[in-house]
Design an enzyme around this catalytic site. Structure first.
Site, PDB file in Angstrom:
ATOM      1  N   ASN A   9       0.775  -1.220   0.153  1.00 38.57           N
ATOM      2  CA  ASN A   9       0.107  -0.078  -0.121  1.00 38.57           C
ATOM      3  C   ASN A   9       0.904   1.287  -0.046  1.00 38.57           C
ATOM      4  O   ASN A   9       1.715   1.334   0.790  1.00 38.57           O
ATOM      5  CB  ASN A   9      -0.984  -0.142   1.368  1.00 38.57           C
ATOM      6  CG  ASN A   9      -1.715   1.041   1.448  1.00 38.57           C
ATOM      7  OD1 ASN A   9      -1.510   2.326   1.084  1.00 38.57           O
ATOM      8  ND2 ASN A   9      -3.004   0.856   1.867  1.00 38.57           N
ATOM      9  N   ASP A  11       0.083   4.471  -0.163  1.00 30.89           N
ATOM     10  CA  ASP A  11      -0.840   5.798  -0.034  1.00 30.89           C
ATOM     11  C   ASP A  11       0.172   6.782   0.822  1.00 30.89           C
ATOM     12  O   ASP A  11      -0.082   7.844   0.670  1.00 30.89           O
ATOM     13  CB  ASP A  11      -1.899   5.256   1.261  1.00 30.89           C
ATOM     14  CG  ASP A  11      -2.959   4.671   0.571  1.00 30.89           C
ATOM     15  OD1 ASP A  11      -3.120   4.463  -0.565  1.00 30.89           O
ATOM     16  OD2 ASP A  11      -4.122   4.232   1.345  1.00 30.89           O
ATOM     17  N   HIS A  12       1.000   6.186   1.942  1.00 28.23           N
ATOM     18  CA  HIS A  12       1.752   7.184   2.580  1.00 28.23           C
ATOM     19  C   HIS A  12       3.095   7.843   2.026  1.00 28.23           C
ATOM     20  O   HIS A  12       3.605   8.787   2.266  1.00 28.23           O
ATOM     21  CB  HIS A  12       2.158   6.589   3.885  1.00 28.23           C
ATOM     22  CG  HIS A  12       0.929   6.251   4.655  1.00 28.23           C
ATOM     23  ND1 HIS A  12       0.019   7.362   5.013  1.00 28.23           N
ATOM     24  CD2 HIS A  12       0.272   5.110   4.798  1.00 28.23           C
ATOM     25  CE1 HIS A  12      -1.244   6.663   5.554  1.00 28.23           C
ATOM     26  NE2 HIS A  12      -1.223   5.500   5.574  1.00 28.23           N
ATOM     27  N   HIS A  45      -5.573   3.692  -1.742  1.00 28.96           N
ATOM     28  CA  HIS A  45      -6.655   3.924  -1.193  1.00 28.96           C
ATOM     29  C   HIS A  45      -7.153   5.378  -1.595  1.00 28.96           C
ATOM     30  O   HIS A  45      -6.433   6.438  -1.305  1.00 28.96           O
ATOM     31  CB  HIS A  45      -6.773   3.983   0.101  1.00 28.96           C
ATOM     32  CG  HIS A  45      -7.855   4.240   0.794  1.00 28.96           C
ATOM     33  ND1 HIS A  45      -8.174   4.080   2.480  1.00 28.96           N
ATOM     34  CD2 HIS A  45      -9.327   4.440   0.587  1.00 28.96           C
ATOM     35  CE1 HIS A  45      -9.474   4.244   2.607  1.00 28.96           C
ATOM     36  NE2 HIS A  45     -10.107   4.660   1.450  1.00 28.96           N
ATOM     37  N   ARG A  47      -9.273   8.143  -1.008  1.00 30.81           N
ATOM     38  CA  ARG A  47     -10.129   8.629  -0.202  1.00 30.81           C
ATOM     39  C   ARG A  47     -11.177   9.871  -0.811  1.00 30.81           C
ATOM     40  O   ARG A  47     -10.639  10.691  -1.401  1.00 30.81           O
ATOM     41  CB  ARG A  47      -9.533   9.099   1.264  1.00 30.81           C
ATOM     42  CG  ARG A  47      -8.810   7.938   1.805  1.00 30.81           C
ATOM     43  CD  ARG A  47      -8.064   8.403   3.398  1.00 30.81           C
ATOM     44  NE  ARG A  47      -9.322   8.548   4.115  1.00 30.81           N
ATOM     45  CZ  ARG A  47      -9.714   7.904   5.238  1.00 30.81           C
ATOM     46  NH1 ARG A  47      -8.992   6.618   5.261  1.00 30.81           N
ATOM     47  NH2 ARG A  47     -10.605   7.983   5.908  1.00 30.81           N
ATOM     48  N   ARG A  51      -6.731  12.918   0.829  1.00 29.78           N
ATOM     49  CA  ARG A  51      -5.587  13.526   1.832  1.00 29.78           C
ATOM     50  C   ARG A  51      -4.332  12.894   1.271  1.00 29.78           C
ATOM     51  O   ARG A  51      -3.361  13.443   1.549  1.00 29.78           O
ATOM     52  CB  ARG A  51      -6.001  12.921   2.872  1.00 29.78           C
ATOM     53  CG  ARG A  51      -5.947  11.692   3.408  1.00 29.78           C
ATOM     54  CD  ARG A  51      -6.252  11.299   4.729  1.00 29.78           C
ATOM     55  NE  ARG A  51      -7.463  11.316   5.271  1.00 29.78           N
ATOM     56  CZ  ARG A  51      -8.193  11.132   6.479  1.00 29.78           C
ATOM     57  NH1 ARG A  51      -7.144  10.168   7.133  1.00 29.78           N
ATOM     58  NH2 ARG A  51      -9.240  11.163   6.791  1.00 29.78           N
ATOM     59  N   GLU A  75      -8.535   0.439  -3.076  1.00 29.12           N
ATOM     60  CA  GLU A  75      -9.520   0.644  -1.951  1.00 29.12           C
ATOM     61  C   GLU A  75     -10.037   1.758  -2.175  1.00 29.12           C
ATOM     62  O   GLU A  75     -10.005   2.825  -2.310  1.00 29.12           O
ATOM     63  CB  GLU A  75      -8.740   0.754  -0.714  1.00 29.12           C
ATOM     64  CG  GLU A  75      -7.968  -0.621  -0.090  1.00 29.12           C
ATOM     65  CD  GLU A  75      -7.049  -0.031   1.144  1.00 29.12           C
ATOM     66  OE1 GLU A  75      -7.159   0.909   1.812  1.00 29.12           O
ATOM     67  OE2 GLU A  75      -6.079  -0.969   1.324  1.00 29.12           O
ATOM     68  N   THR A 106      -8.470   4.181   8.199  1.00 29.13           N
ATOM     69  CA  THR A 106      -9.588   3.358   8.363  1.00 29.13           C
ATOM     70  C   THR A 106      -9.547   2.572   9.564  1.00 29.13           C
ATOM     71  O   THR A 106      -8.625   1.860   9.899  1.00 29.13           O
ATOM     72  CB  THR A 106      -9.614   2.259   7.185  1.00 29.13           C
ATOM     73  OG1 THR A 106      -8.967   2.776   6.064  1.00 29.13           O
ATOM     74  CG2 THR A 106     -11.020   1.790   7.089  1.00 29.13           C
ATOM     75  N   GLU A 160     -11.105  -8.903   3.188  1.00 30.22           N
ATOM     76  CA  GLU A 160      -9.866  -8.432   3.915  1.00 30.22           C
ATOM     77  C   GLU A 160     -10.087  -8.228   5.244  1.00 30.22           C
ATOM     78  O   GLU A 160     -10.971  -7.311   5.595  1.00 30.22           O
ATOM     79  CB  GLU A 160      -9.359  -7.204   2.938  1.00 30.22           C
ATOM     80  CG  GLU A 160      -8.020  -6.985   3.763  1.00 30.22           C
ATOM     81  CD  GLU A 160      -7.284  -5.941   2.870  1.00 30.22           C
ATOM     82  OE1 GLU A 160      -7.305  -5.797   1.965  1.00 30.22           O
ATOM     83  OE2 GLU A 160      -6.508  -5.077   3.683  1.00 30.22           O
ATOM     84  N   HIS A 201      -3.996  -4.104   7.805  1.00 29.30           N
ATOM     85  CA  HIS A 201      -4.124  -2.791   8.646  1.00 29.30           C
ATOM     86  C   HIS A 201      -3.101  -3.012   9.910  1.00 29.30           C
ATOM     87  O   HIS A 201      -3.257  -3.845  10.537  1.00 29.30           O
ATOM     88  CB  HIS A 201      -5.546  -2.581   9.118  1.00 29.30           C
ATOM     89  CG  HIS A 201      -5.530  -0.878   9.273  1.00 29.30           C
ATOM     90  ND1 HIS A 201      -5.964  -0.113   8.442  1.00 29.30           N
ATOM     91  CD2 HIS A 201      -5.212  -0.362  10.404  1.00 29.30           C
ATOM     92  CE1 HIS A 201      -5.845   1.164   9.115  1.00 29.30           C
ATOM     93  NE2 HIS A 201      -5.605   0.981  10.191  1.00 29.30           N
ATOM     94  N   GLY A 202      -2.141  -1.960   9.925  1.00 23.43           N
ATOM     95  CA  GLY A 202      -1.250  -1.693  10.922  1.00 23.43           C
ATOM     96  C   GLY A 202      -0.261  -2.868  11.210  1.00 23.43           C
ATOM     97  O   GLY A 202       0.516  -3.125  12.410  1.00 23.43           O
ATOM     98  N   HIS A 224       1.699   1.551   5.842  1.00 25.73           N
ATOM     99  CA  HIS A 224       2.405   2.572   6.910  1.00 25.73           C
ATOM    100  C   HIS A 224       3.586   2.238   7.065  1.00 25.73           C
ATOM    101  O   HIS A 224       4.614   2.985   7.157  1.00 25.73           O
ATOM    102  CB  HIS A 224       1.343   2.879   7.955  1.00 25.73           C
ATOM    103  CG  HIS A 224       1.944   4.031   8.551  1.00 25.73           C
ATOM    104  ND1 HIS A 224       2.490   4.031   9.894  1.00 25.73           N
ATOM    105  CD2 HIS A 224       1.666   5.416   8.507  1.00 25.73           C
ATOM    106  CE1 HIS A 224       2.783   5.040  10.327  1.00 25.73           C
ATOM    107  NE2 HIS A 224       2.199   6.259   9.614  1.00 25.73           N
TER     108      HIS A 224
HETATM  109  N1  PXP Z   1      -6.036  -2.672   3.935  1.00 26.40           N
HETATM  110  C1  PXP Z   1      -6.949  -1.951   4.017  1.00 26.40           C
HETATM  111  C2  PXP Z   1      -8.055  -1.961   3.549  1.00 26.40           C
HETATM  112  C3  PXP Z   1      -6.600  -0.477   4.555  1.00 26.40           C
HETATM  113  O1  PXP Z   1      -7.671   0.585   4.431  1.00 26.40           O
HETATM  114  C4  PXP Z   1      -5.334  -0.050   4.822  1.00 26.40           C
HETATM  115  C5  PXP Z   1      -5.129   1.224   5.327  1.00 26.40           C
HETATM  116  O2  PXP Z   1      -5.343   1.973   4.169  1.00 26.40           O
HETATM  117  C6  PXP Z   1      -4.226  -1.209   4.674  1.00 26.40           C
HETATM  118  C7  PXP Z   1      -4.726  -2.400   4.214  1.00 26.40           C
HETATM  119  C8  PXP Z   1      -2.801  -0.893   4.811  1.00 26.40           C
HETATM  120  O3  PXP Z   1      -2.752  -0.631   6.403  1.00 26.40           O
HETATM  121  P1  PXP Z   1      -1.477  -0.088   6.870  1.00 26.40           P
HETATM  122  O4  PXP Z   1      -1.057   1.183   6.256  1.00 26.40           O
HETATM  123  O5  PXP Z   1      -1.706   0.157   8.195  1.00 26.40           O
HETATM  124  O6  PXP Z   1      -0.394  -1.136   6.740  1.00 26.40           O
END
Ligand code: PXP
Length: 255
Positions: A9, A11-12, A45, A47, A51, A75, A106, A160, A201-202, A224
């Site tokens: 992912n 996103d960051h 993702h 959003r 952001r 996403e 999320t 997921e 996630h996380g 992240h």
């Molecule tokens: N999966 C989904 C559905 C998410 O919403 C996210 C966060 O955007 C992630 C995976 C990745 O999470 P993280 O950035 O905490 O690893």
């Protein structure tokens, strides 16, 4: 032997770019590097509040994925606006997630128990499948029996599982047993129905280990921590390169 897939992912990477309103770091380049080093897919993702990932990133990252021959997992919330974008872009996967404007990230899985929400998600899945039959759908949900049973009644290809609470408990050194039990139970139900069983996630390098040992999730989407850890893996290298450049250019007029 089969191994789990890793979705990166990115996103960051976009968060860093948006924070300064710059053109870098490039999310397309992040996708390229991740896939070239073996990642199985790219997750982004888009959003509602834009952001991090921007609309223009979606086709750009998709082009990189297509070029390398690996899937894009988009996403998004189940809004009409996002469904229209997904139908136009036709990513390999759409992962429907709950979205609240005020949240930092999320914060949990989709509510499939509320009938209005369930109907909205059912309509979103049907609409995506009708307009883009090649796009597979996953739902981001908690590993609760009630929610997973409702997932089985929808037109989807995978779930997921939201691992945020597990990951937090891991960092706080709390017991993980109840999470692992829920995940195992969920895996039996979901796999019996022929659906994919993904997680995200996380997660970090360390918190991934107990999940890998259980061996139930076929795919992990991690963002992240990968971006955060990449700072330290890359920092020394970048400082060294900059110093090499600086030291190739002596100051003028000094001894
Ligand atoms: N999966 C989904 C559905 C998410 O919403 C996210 C966060 O955007 C992630 C995976 C990745 O999470 P993280 O950035 O905490 O690893």
């Amino acid at each position: 032997m089969k191994f789990a897939r890793l979705g990166v992912n990115i996103d960051h990477v976009a968060t860093l770019r948006q924070q300064r309103g710059e053109f870098y770091p490039s999310v397309a380049r992040a996708a390229e590097v991740s896939l070239a080093t073996g990642a199985h897919q790219i997750t982004i993702h888009l959003r509602e509040d834009r952001r991090h990932i921007q609309d223009r990133d979606v086709p750009e990252v998709h082009a990189v994925c297509r070029h390398i021959g690996k899937p894009l997992n988009l996403e998004m919330g189940a809004s009409d606006e996002m469904i229209a974008i997904a139908v136009k872009e036709r990513p390999d996967w759409v992962c429907l997630v709950p979205e609240k404007r005020q949240e930092r990230t999320t914060e949990g899985g989709l509510d499939l128990v509320d009938p209005v929400n369930y109907a909205r998600l059912a309509a979103a899945c049907a609409s995506i499948k009708d307009s883009s039959p090649s796009t597979k759908i996953s739902l981001f949900v908690e590993a609760s029996d009630e929610v997973l049973r409702r997932c089985l009644t929808l037109k989807i290809d995978a779930v997921e599982i939201h691992t945020g609470d597990f990951a937090r408990d891991f960092l706080e050194k709390k017991s993980l047993l109840h999470h692992l039990e829920r995940y195992k139970k969920g895996s039996l139900l979901i796999k019996q129905a022929g659906l994919g069983y993904h997680a995200g996630h996380g997660l970090t390098f360390d918190s991934l280990v107990p999940l890998l040992q259980e061996g139930d999730f076929e795919e992990y989407n991690i963002g992240h921590w990968i971006v955060a850890e990449s700072v330290f893996i890359g920092l020394g290298h970048v400082v060294k390169e900059l110093l090499t450049l600086i030291n190739q250019h002596p100051l003028k007029g000094s001894l």
